[in-house]
Design a protein around this motif. Structure first.
Motif, PDB file in Angstrom:
ATOM      1  N   UNK A 163       0.632  -1.448   0.416  1.00 50.97           N
ATOM      2  CA  UNK A 163      -0.092  -0.150  -0.139  1.00 50.97           C
ATOM      3  C   UNK A 163       1.201   0.777  -0.061  1.00 50.97           C
ATOM      4  N   UNK A 164       1.528   0.980   0.486  1.00 55.48           N
ATOM      5  CA  UNK A 164       2.563   2.539   1.022  1.00 55.48           C
ATOM      6  C   UNK A 164       3.271   2.278  -0.591  1.00 55.48           C
ATOM      7  N   UNK A 195      11.445  -6.999   4.281  1.00 55.99           N
ATOM      8  CA  UNK A 195      12.003  -5.654   4.671  1.00 55.99           C
ATOM      9  C   UNK A 195      11.188  -5.707   5.965  1.00 55.99           C
ATOM     10  N   UNK A 196      10.262  -4.401   4.884  1.00 52.99           N
ATOM     11  CA  UNK A 196       9.383  -3.990   6.300  1.00 52.99           C
ATOM     12  C   UNK A 196       8.005  -4.704   6.529  1.00 52.99           C
ATOM     13  N   UNK A 197       7.640  -5.973   6.407  1.00 53.26           N
ATOM     14  CA  UNK A 197       6.891  -6.789   7.062  1.00 53.26           C
ATOM     15  C   UNK A 197       5.422  -5.759   6.667  1.00 53.26           C
ATOM     16  N   UNK A 198       5.200  -4.896   5.226  1.00 55.64           N
ATOM     17  CA  UNK A 198       3.596  -4.505   4.419  1.00 55.64           C
ATOM     18  C   UNK A 198       3.741  -5.982   4.532  1.00 55.64           C
TER      19      UNK A 198
END
Length: 238
Positions: A163-164, A195-198
């Motif tokens: 989403x980011x 890396x970000x877990x998103x």
């Protein structure tokens, strides 16, 4: 001398006593006990529904059977499904589907047979689409918003994408649009960024079906749709 010659009391039913109380008429050897009524057996589970056997008689042609299934299928039908349901070898099913697809296009029919996603399905012919759309959408609004179309395009070309990342490309939050596309089964979650877990998103088989595509490789290239360097300079300057 009494009418009874068994030396036992006479019950009310007229039979000689058997050691049980007078008038019970209980069978011999039961000591007068009346057995309790048996509980009815529980109903059996009906089990899985077995499709009825085809009616006896002359079997329709293989191509007629394949065509009949196509007219009632709500989702793309795979070759194996045709073969199992119609008792036709898979290779013959493939040949029949190709034959039907060529025949519909050759005859200029109002529909086409296409292989999309994981199976085959009938679609409106491209030249008939504007009239069909007018009929289907009369009095209703079933189209995606511009924001939803932009977001869907980003997911289609950059998947898997978070989403980011979508919000960064569009310049606005994509949360609400992603919920809409997910509810319409056009995009789905497909894991997390290591890396970000998103949460990552990708398009669904239903997206391919609605777009009339066999796979993502058939998406049109983006390069011809992008503005040139001069156009970008003009946009920035404005």
């Amino acid at each position: 001398m009494t009418p009874d010659s068994t030396n036992g009391p006479v019950g009310a039913d007229g039979f000689a006593g058997t050691g049980g109380p007078t008038g019970t008429g209980a069978p011999a050897g039961t000591n007068g006990a009346v057995p309790a009524p048996r509980s009815p057996a529980p109903p059996r589970s009906p089990g899985p529904r077995v499709p009825p056997a085809p009616p006896a008689g002359e079997r329709p042609s293989d191509i007629a059977l394949v065509e009949a299934v196509l007219t009632v299928a709500e989702n793309p039908v795979g070759v194996a499904e045709f073969a199992t349901a119609l008792d036709i070898p898979a290779r013959r099913v493939e040949a029949l589907l190709a034959e039907l697809a060529a025949q519909y296009e050759r005859d200029g029919r109002g529909f086409r047979l296409r292989h999309v996603g994981r199976g085959w399905r009938l679609y409106t012919a491209d030249e008939c689409a504007p009239w069909v759309e007018r009929f289907v959408l009369a009095g209703q609004s079933a189209r995606l918003s511009q924001a939803a179309l932009e977001t869907l395009a980003i997911v289609a070309y950059q998947q898997p994408v978070s989403r980011g990342r979508i919000s960064a490309v569009r310049g606005v939050s994509a949360d609400g649009v992603i919920r809409t596309l997910t509810a319409r089964n056009l995009v789905e979650e497909c894991g997390h960024d290591h890396e970000s877990g998103a949460i990552l998103y990708r398009t669904t088989d239903y997206f391919l079906e609605r777009m009339g595509l066999r796979d993502l490789d058939e998406l049109p290239p983006l390069a011809p749709l992008l503005p040139g360097v001069d156009d970008v300079d003009d946009i920035v300057a404005s």
